[in-house]
Design an enzyme around this catalytic site. Structure first.
Site, mmCIF file in Angstrom:
data_model
loop_
_atom_site.group_PDB
_atom_site.id
_atom_site.type_symbol
_atom_site.label_atom_id
_atom_site.label_comp_id
_atom_site.label_asym_id
_atom_site.label_seq_id
_atom_site.Cartn_x
_atom_site.Cartn_y
_atom_site.Cartn_z
ATOM 1 N N GLY A 314 0.812 -1.213 0.000
ATOM 2 C CA GLY A 314 0.000 0.000 0.000
ATOM 3 C C GLY A 314 0.847 1.265 0.000
ATOM 4 O O GLY A 314 1.912 1.340 -0.607
ATOM 5 N N SER A 315 0.386 2.256 0.735
ATOM 6 C CA SER A 315 0.979 3.594 0.678
ATOM 7 C C SER A 315 2.419 3.665 1.146
ATOM 8 O O SER A 315 3.100 4.671 0.905
ATOM 9 C CB SER A 315 0.125 4.562 1.506
ATOM 10 O OG SER A 315 -1.177 4.663 0.965
ATOM 11 N N ALA A 316 2.914 2.636 1.827
ATOM 12 C CA ALA A 316 4.312 2.656 2.260
ATOM 13 C C ALA A 316 5.265 2.723 1.079
ATOM 14 O O ALA A 316 6.410 3.171 1.218
ATOM 15 C CB ALA A 316 4.612 1.421 3.107
ATOM 16 N N MET A 317 4.801 2.319 -0.127
ATOM 17 C CA MET A 317 5.657 2.348 -1.304
ATOM 18 C C MET A 317 5.723 3.733 -1.948
ATOM 19 O O MET A 317 6.576 3.970 -2.806
ATOM 20 C CB MET A 317 5.137 1.337 -2.338
ATOM 21 C CG MET A 317 5.182 -0.105 -1.883
ATOM 22 S SD MET A 317 6.840 -0.658 -1.411
ATOM 23 C CE MET A 317 7.674 -0.566 -2.981
ATOM 24 N N LYS A 318 4.846 4.644 -1.553
ATOM 25 C CA LYS A 318 4.847 5.970 -2.177
ATOM 26 C C LYS A 318 6.161 6.698 -1.977
ATOM 27 O O LYS A 318 6.608 7.471 -2.832
ATOM 28 C CB LYS A 318 3.699 6.801 -1.613
ATOM 29 C CG LYS A 318 2.322 6.297 -2.017
ATOM 30 C CD LYS A 318 1.208 7.058 -1.316
ATOM 31 C CE LYS A 318 -0.153 6.487 -1.723
ATOM 32 N NZ LYS A 318 -1.268 7.106 -0.990
#
Length: 592
Positions: A314-318
């Protein structure tokens, strides 16, 4: 006609009617050639000579066979077990050690005449029913184990029963002082003292040592009469010092357990890394088990989810997408991106943000966790560049630190990416990682842009690093990730009194039978203190089913509690004057 028999003068019997001996009858006459009797005599002589020759060969010239057969009746080779090496934490606290115990074995034939009252007492001491004991003793074998790894005091009571045919043998039993707290790191051994899980399995060769043996003479009752020779001396296993810190491990374990209970979650995992050396300071999973009491274990308890389970991050890859865009100089932290109206169509698919934000700077894209803003930056990048960044960070590759069960995760080859897939992977969908991989990847921001291998063993010096981003990019990303934990960010509950912290939340749907289900994995990965990062902590909570399922509300508080205690345990100096943390009631939710 009646015939009378008369004895002839020469002693022969004759017929009274004719006066002829019976031997004169053609029926009774023997007409055999003389050579047949000689042949039989010769064959008997030859057989006798062969027996004499064989006896001379076995007893005089070559007596090895008979000696071997004789020795098998009285000589025995006894195994001399080696002591398995101890496992300790980085500070010398014992995590696994071997205790001397006894194996109880029997010669069933010699136990047959034992009094019933003694057999009943034996069954009680062995904690088995009389029926089970009788079943073991009803055997044609000359050696039967009745029970392994019996405590010494119990074995002494069994010996005092004086039952003929019941014997003991020295062996070792593994003991784990930390119990369920260290279960998924240390693992356990089986009854043969062979590693089955965790470090016990990974380091089996070094821990086990080499068993020895000696030759002895035993009498028919199994008693040792004489030592013949020492065949091989045993070599004890090597002691092993792990990188884990027992105090930090206990903190992580208790906080994770509390989070699972509070959020009524299915499972959870946490890992704590040392930024300077790449050492694993703590690793815990829920559910867990006690390696000292393993009856009734399930697969869910045994799974080391931090290493074996993959999920969409999820958003941790942004953070990585933004970092690559900064590295390629496509944007800077102040570059503005239009994210209105909160929806974006790519081909036939539409992606969106949880809330419409309008124009955001690149820094605010990270702080507010905007899918639209991240996707727009990703579409300016080359797919090959993104893929190479992911692989350099370790995604899609099995970690190589010798720990069993670690998985590679999944990152598809860039040549097959469509624009919509490149956009969704930029914010952590369409790929899978393990929690350990996610924690390691954030070392690039904590270490000024380079990354190092991880280690479960205590090391003195940091290993060679690999450059991923420039120091400038890493420092800019640290500032952006710190804003995530400040008012207006998605992880205000990750704040730690007295320390500056940085990190990123993640909330992703779970894939069930190839489809996204209404189930979530909440995660948070971050580091502290921001001024000179010392630890990276990654938390994952599987299927929280309480009031919230967002990473900022479920996983971030675990990070905060563990970071606060771990930093104090490591004597890390505070880098902030903040003493009271105030979390706004309307804390921002991150996009899925």
């Amino acid at each position: 006609m009646t015939r009378s028999l008369l004895r002839s003068g020469n002693g022969g019997r004759v017929a009274a009617s004719r006066g002829l001996p019976f031997s004169a009858s053609p029926v009774l006459a023997v007409k055999l050639p003389a050579w047949r009797s000689r042949l039989v005599l010769f064959m008997l002589f030859a057989a006798f000579a062969a027996l004499v020759g064989r006896a001379l060969w076995l007893q005089g010239i070559s007596n090895e066979f008979l000696q071997k057969q004789g020795a098998s009746r009285y000589a025995r080779t006894l195994e001399l077990p080696a002591t398995r090496g101890k496992i300790t934490d980085r500070n010398g606290q014992v995590l696994a050690s071997s205790l001397p115990v006894k194996a109880i074995w029997a010669i069933p034939e010699d136990v047959a005449d034992a009094p019933q009252e003694k057999l009943r007492a034996l069954a009680r001491l062995l904690e088995m029913s009389e029926r089970d004991l009788k079943a073991k003793l009803d055997s044609d074998r000359s050696f039967v184990y009745l029970k392994r790894q019996v405590e010494q005091d119990v074995a002494d009571k069994i010996v005092k029963l004086g039952i003929g045919g019941i014997y003991t043998r020295k062996e070792y039993k593994r003991f784990y002082p930390q119990g369920e707290v260290m279960a998924h790191i240390v693992g356990f051994t089986n009854v043969e003292d062979v590693g089955q899980e965790g470090i016990e399995l990974a380091a089996q060769k070094n821990l086990a040592g080499i068993t020895g043996s000696r030759r002895v003479i035993k009498d028919r009752l199994g008693r040792i009469v004489e030592d013949i020779e020492a065949v091989r001396e045993p070599h004890d296993g090597k002691d092993m010092t792990l990188s884990v810190d027992s105090k930090i491990q206990y903190i992580a374990f208790t906080q994770l357990k509390e989070a699972v209970e509070k959020n009524n979650a299915k499972a959870a995992g946490i890992v704590v890394l040392d930024v300077k050396t790449g050492e694993v300071l703590a690793l815990a999973n829920m559910p867990t088990y006690n390696p000292n009491q393993r009856s009734g274990l399930t697969g869910a308890q045994l799974r080391n989810r931090v290493l074996t389970d993959t999920f969409e991050p999820g958003s941790a890859m942004k953070a990585f997408t933004v970092a690559l865009a900064l590295e390629r100089r496509l944007v800077n932290p102040a570059t503005q991106i239009q994210t209105a109206p909160g929806r974006m169509t790519i081909g036939t698919a539409t992606i969106g943000d949880a809330h419409a934000h309008g124009i955001l700077t690149v820094s605010e894209v990270i702080q507010k966790s905007s899918n639209i803003g991240t996707a727009k930056m990703a579409l300016q990048l080359q797919a090959q560049d993104m893929w190479e960044m992911f692989t350099t960070l370790g995604f899609g590759h099995q970690p190589r630190f010798g720990f069993p069960g670690a998985v590679a995760g999944r990152v598809r080859p860039y040549k097959s990416w469509r624009p919509i897939e490149q956009a969704t992977m930029s914010y952590g969908h369409g790929m899978s990682v393990s929690l350990l991989q996610l924690a390691r990847s954030y070392l690039v921001f904590a270490r000024d842009g380079d990354i190092i291998p991880l280690s479960f063993h205590k090391i003195a010096d940091a290993p060679a690093s690999q450059r991923v981003f420039s120091e400038k990019t890493a420092r800019e990303m640290r500032a952006m990730l710190e804003s995530v934990t400040q008012p207006g960010g998605t992880a205000t509950q990750a704040q730690v009194p007295g320390y500056r912290v940085a990190g990123k939340t993640g909330t992703a749907h779970k894939l069930v039978n190839g489809r996204y289900a209404n189930k979530y994995i909440a995660s948070f990965v971050g580091f502290a203190p921001v001024s000179d990062p010392r630890i990276v902590i990654a938390v994952m909570v599987d299927e929280p089913s309480s009031k919230s399922y967002y990473g900022g509300a479920v996983a971030a508080p675990v990070f905060a509690a563990v970071a606060a205690n771990a930093l104090r345990s490591l004597n890390v100096s505070p880098d902030s004057t903040v003493t009271d943390i105030i979390v706004p009631k309307d804390a921002v939710r991150e996009s899925l």
